[in-house]
Design a protein around this motif. Structure first.
Motif, PDB file in Angstrom:
ATOM      1  N   UNK A 293     -41.155 -37.649  72.803  1.00  0.00           N
ATOM      2  CA  UNK A 293     -42.440 -37.202  72.243  1.00  0.00           C
ATOM      3  C   UNK A 293     -42.231 -36.806  70.783  1.00  0.00           C
ATOM      4  N   UNK A 294     -41.143 -36.093  70.530  1.00  0.00           N
ATOM      5  CA  UNK A 294     -40.834 -35.678  69.151  1.00  0.00           C
ATOM      6  C   UNK A 294     -40.604 -36.883  68.251  1.00  0.00           C
ATOM      7  N   UNK A 295     -39.916 -37.897  68.790  1.00  0.00           N
ATOM      8  CA  UNK A 295     -39.627 -39.093  67.980  1.00  0.00           C
ATOM      9  C   UNK A 295     -40.932 -39.804  67.601  1.00  0.00           C
ATOM     10  N   UNK A 296     -41.877 -39.862  68.526  1.00  0.00           N
ATOM     11  CA  UNK A 296     -43.167 -40.502  68.209  1.00  0.00           C
ATOM     12  C   UNK A 296     -43.892 -39.690  67.146  1.00  0.00           C
ATOM     13  N   UNK A 297     -43.856 -38.369  67.301  1.00  0.00           N
ATOM     14  CA  UNK A 297     -44.535 -37.506  66.334  1.00  0.00           C
ATOM     15  C   UNK A 297     -43.941 -37.693  64.934  1.00  0.00           C
ATOM     16  N   UNK A 298     -42.607 -37.791  64.869  1.00  0.00           N
ATOM     17  CA  UNK A 298     -41.950 -37.979  63.563  1.00  0.00           C
ATOM     18  C   UNK A 298     -42.387 -39.283  62.925  1.00  0.00           C
ATOM     19  N   UNK A 299     -42.491 -40.314  63.737  1.00  0.00           N
ATOM     20  CA  UNK A 299     -42.906 -41.615  63.203  1.00  0.00           C
ATOM     21  C   UNK A 299     -44.373 -41.574  62.753  1.00  0.00           C
ATOM     22  N   UNK A 300     -45.228 -40.930  63.537  1.00  0.00           N
ATOM     23  CA  UNK A 300     -46.640 -40.808  63.122  1.00  0.00           C
ATOM     24  C   UNK A 300     -46.741 -40.052  61.793  1.00  0.00           C
ATOM     25  N   UNK A 301     -45.914 -39.013  61.638  1.00  0.00           N
ATOM     26  CA  UNK A 301     -45.968 -38.216  60.412  1.00  0.00           C
ATOM     27  C   UNK A 301     -45.611 -39.065  59.191  1.00  0.00           C
ATOM     28  N   UNK A 302     -44.570 -39.866  59.361  1.00  0.00           N
ATOM     29  CA  UNK A 302     -44.135 -40.763  58.285  1.00  0.00           C
ATOM     30  C   UNK A 302     -45.264 -41.738  57.916  1.00  0.00           C
ATOM     31  N   UNK A 303     -45.878 -42.293  58.948  1.00  0.00           N
ATOM     32  CA  UNK A 303     -46.968 -43.251  58.712  1.00  0.00           C
ATOM     33  C   UNK A 303     -48.147 -42.562  58.032  1.00  0.00           C
ATOM     34  N   UNK A 304     -48.458 -41.357  58.519  1.00  0.00           N
ATOM     35  CA  UNK A 304     -49.571 -40.608  57.920  1.00  0.00           C
ATOM     36  C   UNK A 304     -49.348 -40.418  56.426  1.00  0.00           C
ATOM     37  N   UNK A 305     -48.123 -40.017  56.060  1.00  0.00           N
ATOM     38  CA  UNK A 305     -47.837 -39.724  54.659  1.00  0.00           C
ATOM     39  C   UNK A 305     -47.908 -40.989  53.803  1.00  0.00           C
ATOM     40  N   UNK A 306     -47.358 -42.077  54.313  1.00  0.00           N
ATOM     41  CA  UNK A 306     -47.380 -43.326  53.533  1.00  0.00           C
ATOM     42  C   UNK A 306     -48.801 -43.857  53.411  1.00  0.00           C
ATOM     43  N   UNK A 307     -49.508 -43.842  54.519  1.00  0.00           N
ATOM     44  CA  UNK A 307     -50.886 -44.368  54.507  1.00  0.00           C
ATOM     45  C   UNK A 307     -51.743 -43.579  53.523  1.00  0.00           C
ATOM     46  N   UNK A 308     -51.570 -42.273  53.523  1.00  0.00           N
ATOM     47  CA  UNK A 308     -52.340 -41.415  52.624  1.00  0.00           C
ATOM     48  C   UNK A 308     -52.057 -41.790  51.172  1.00  0.00           C
ATOM     49  N   UNK A 309     -50.769 -42.015  50.893  1.00  0.00           N
ATOM     50  CA  UNK A 309     -50.355 -42.394  49.541  1.00  0.00           C
ATOM     51  C   UNK A 309     -50.975 -43.744  49.159  1.00  0.00           C
ATOM     52  N   UNK A 310     -50.912 -44.712  50.070  1.00  0.00           N
ATOM     53  CA  UNK A 310     -51.425 -46.050  49.768  1.00  0.00           C
ATOM     54  C   UNK A 310     -52.942 -46.021  49.549  1.00  0.00           C
ATOM     55  N   UNK A 311     -53.648 -45.318  50.403  1.00  0.00           N
ATOM     56  CA  UNK A 311     -55.118 -45.331  50.312  1.00  0.00           C
ATOM     57  C   UNK A 311     -55.605 -44.604  49.064  1.00  0.00           C
ATOM     58  N   UNK A 312     -54.968 -43.461  48.767  1.00  0.00           N
ATOM     59  CA  UNK A 312     -55.481 -42.663  47.655  1.00  0.00           C
ATOM     60  C   UNK A 312     -55.055 -43.234  46.293  1.00  0.00           C
ATOM     61  N   UNK A 313     -54.363 -44.381  46.321  1.00  0.00           N
ATOM     62  CA  UNK A 313     -54.112 -45.099  45.060  1.00  0.00           C
ATOM     63  C   UNK A 313     -55.458 -45.487  44.441  1.00  0.00           C
ATOM     64  N   UNK A 314     -56.477 -45.639  45.273  1.00  0.00           N
ATOM     65  CA  UNK A 314     -57.844 -45.803  44.748  1.00  0.00           C
ATOM     66  C   UNK A 314     -58.512 -44.425  44.851  1.00  0.00           C
ATOM     67  N   UNK A 315     -58.723 -43.771  43.707  1.00  0.00           N
ATOM     68  CA  UNK A 315     -59.212 -42.378  43.769  1.00  0.00           C
ATOM     69  C   UNK A 315     -60.611 -42.240  44.361  1.00  0.00           C
ATOM     70  N   UNK A 316     -61.287 -43.373  44.529  1.00  0.00           N
ATOM     71  CA  UNK A 316     -62.624 -43.281  45.147  1.00  0.00           C
ATOM     72  C   UNK A 316     -62.534 -43.064  46.652  1.00  0.00           C
ATOM     73  N   UNK A 317     -61.369 -43.358  47.222  1.00  0.00           N
ATOM     74  CA  UNK A 317     -61.188 -43.140  48.675  1.00  0.00           C
ATOM     75  C   UNK A 317     -60.697 -41.715  48.875  1.00  0.00           C
ATOM     76  N   UNK A 318     -61.544 -40.892  49.446  1.00  0.00           N
ATOM     77  CA  UNK A 318     -61.180 -39.477  49.600  1.00  0.00           C
ATOM     78  C   UNK A 318     -60.734 -39.242  51.045  1.00  0.00           C
ATOM     79  N   UNK A 319     -59.534 -38.724  51.198  1.00  0.00           N
ATOM     80  CA  UNK A 319     -59.135 -38.359  52.572  1.00  0.00           C
ATOM     81  C   UNK A 319     -58.105 -37.245  52.574  1.00  0.00           C
ATOM     82  N   UNK A 320     -58.244 -36.384  53.569  1.00  0.00           N
ATOM     83  CA  UNK A 320     -57.284 -35.301  53.769  1.00  0.00           C
ATOM     84  C   UNK A 320     -56.160 -35.826  54.640  1.00  0.00           C
TER      85      UNK A 320
END
Ligand SMILES: Cc1ncc(COP(=O)(O)O)c(C=O)c1O
Length: 404
Positions: A293-320
């Motif tokens: 369960x912890x390993x899945x959570x760690x992987x989701x966290x990594x994906x969350x951080x990268x996805x956030x970085x990729x999406x917010x490269x366009x400043x019009x896309x607002x997301x927390x």
């Protein structure tokens, strides 16, 4: 159609699940040979935890394949109570727990057992669409309380409690929340629980994503229920997301004996027990090692951080960055006004048609102007899909500007 063959008034009131509509569309495209990047999925892309699979094989081999008690085996009920005692320090006994076919059935049985005509049930929005539909299926009235995007969709006690009237029968809180990923702060939940305890209002908490919280924030909602409103507190949980067991269909309810008896009576006439094999598998998942369960959570966290970085490269896309679950809830309103697409539904349709990326429009969650991106998918798909989405937005913006 003549009068004799009409559907019930209730059937006409309930639309199908909008999240499942995306899945159906993606399935159709894939079957016709089209490659689609799917950001619509509401389920883990990981395999079911190994101990659960092994226990299921053993259950079949041992012919553990017949009816079980309607409310679940004593072994699984004990494992659920043990899990909550270990995780949250709360004590529940066998008559205070029932095993349901997913968190969805846990919540549905609770809605039918607790709410009826004339009752108001408060919940927060954006929300998982099933919650308001279940309230309506129980013939009660939904009172949605908006959680603003600017505050990270935080669920606030004062906003919820402001809507309490003499007709309020229940409050439903989902934390971590689908689709926003918001995790309720303990003091906010405590303030809600306090009022529920004092006024005898049912407080139903949907903890389907309880194992998927990224930071070590305090989130002992069962402990608060036990302290503040045990007699009107209902905890709904699920094996689906934590152990990657969506297809096995197992959830549970912990609450006062009378509610559990009512949930059991409803279930006994609707579906009976959860699959015997599933129940054995879930005992193994709940009592198994925490590492998968912890390993899945760690992987989701990594994906969350990268996805956030990729999406917010366009400043019009607002997301927390979401605090829990595996969804990014993106504010598209600026993009919509610049691309001329009139809604997030229109955006999702055009994105699927032009860029072959599927996501879920916010309309289904009571949040037009937003889209939900599930990152329960591979890092490569997240990278390629977010790139394709940004390119699609650029192209649409240019063609809208040229047309002006
Ligand atoms: C917020 C929320 N609650 C409950 C559920 C129910 O899940 P299941 O019935 O698979 O346990 C879901 C599923 O997507 C969900 O998103």
């Amino acid at each position: 159609m003549n009068d004799m063959a009409r559907l019930s008034e209730r059937a006409g009131r309930i639309p199908g699940s909008p999240t499942q509509a995306v899945t159906t569309m993606v399935d159709r495209l894939r079957r016709s040979g089209v490659q689609v990047i799917d950001f619509g999925a509401g389920e883990p892309d990981f395999p079911t935890v190994a101990v659960a699979k092994a226990a299921a094989h053993q259950a079949i081999d041992a012919d553990f394949t017949k009816y079980t008690p309607n409310s679940g085996t004593a072994e699984l009920k004990r494992a659920i109570c043990d899990r909550y005692r270990i995780d949250y320090g709360v004590e529940y006994g066998e008559p205070e727990v029932i095993v349901n076919a997913g968190g969805k059935q846990a919540l549905y049985n609770a809605a039918l057992a607790l709410f009826g005509p004339g009752d108001e049930v408060i919940t927060h929005a954006p929300c998982w669409p099933t919650i308001p539909e279940q309230i309506k299926l129980a013939d009660a009235t939904v009172v949605p309380v908006e959680t603003p995007a600017v505050r990270g969709f935080a669920i606030r006690a004062d906003a919820i409690l402001e809507r309490v009237t003499s007709h309020t029968r229940g409050i439903i809180v989902n934390s971590p929340c689908n689709p926003t990923g918001a995790v309720i702060a303990e003091p906010e939940f405590e303030a809600i629980a306090e009022v529920c305890g004092r006024q005898g209002i049912w407080l139903v908490v949907d903890l389907c994503y309880e194992k998927l919280i990224y930071d070590p924030v305090p989130h002992n909602l069962p402990g608060i229920i036990a302290r503040k409103c045990r007699a009107s507190g209902v905890i709904c949980g699920s094996a689906s997301k934590a152990y990657a067991m969506t297809g096995w269909r197992c959830g549970w309810t912990l609450g006062p004996e009378a509610l559990i008896a009512a949930s059991s009576a409803i279930q006994s006439h609707a579906t009976s027990n959860v699959s015997s094999i599933t129940q054995k598998a879930v005992v193994a998942a709940l009592t198994g090692p925490p590492e998968p369960v912890r390993a899945m959570l760690d992987e989701y966290r990594l994906r969350r951080d990268r996805l956030h970085e990729w999406l917010t490269a366009d400043p019009r896309l607002k997301c927390h960055k979401p605090g829990g679950a595996f969804y990014m809830f993106v504010d598209l309103r600026e993009v919509l006004s610049e691309t001329g697409l009139e809604s997030s539904m229109a955006f999702a349709e055009a994105l699927l048609a032009d860029a072959r990326v599927a996501l879920t429009p916010g309309e289904g969650f009571g949040a037009p102007g937003f889209v939900r991106i599930s990152y329960a998918t591979s890092m490569e798909d997240l990278r390629d899909g977010s790139r394709a989405m940004l390119e699609f937005i650029r192209a649409k913006t240019s063609s809208a500007a040229a047309a002006r």
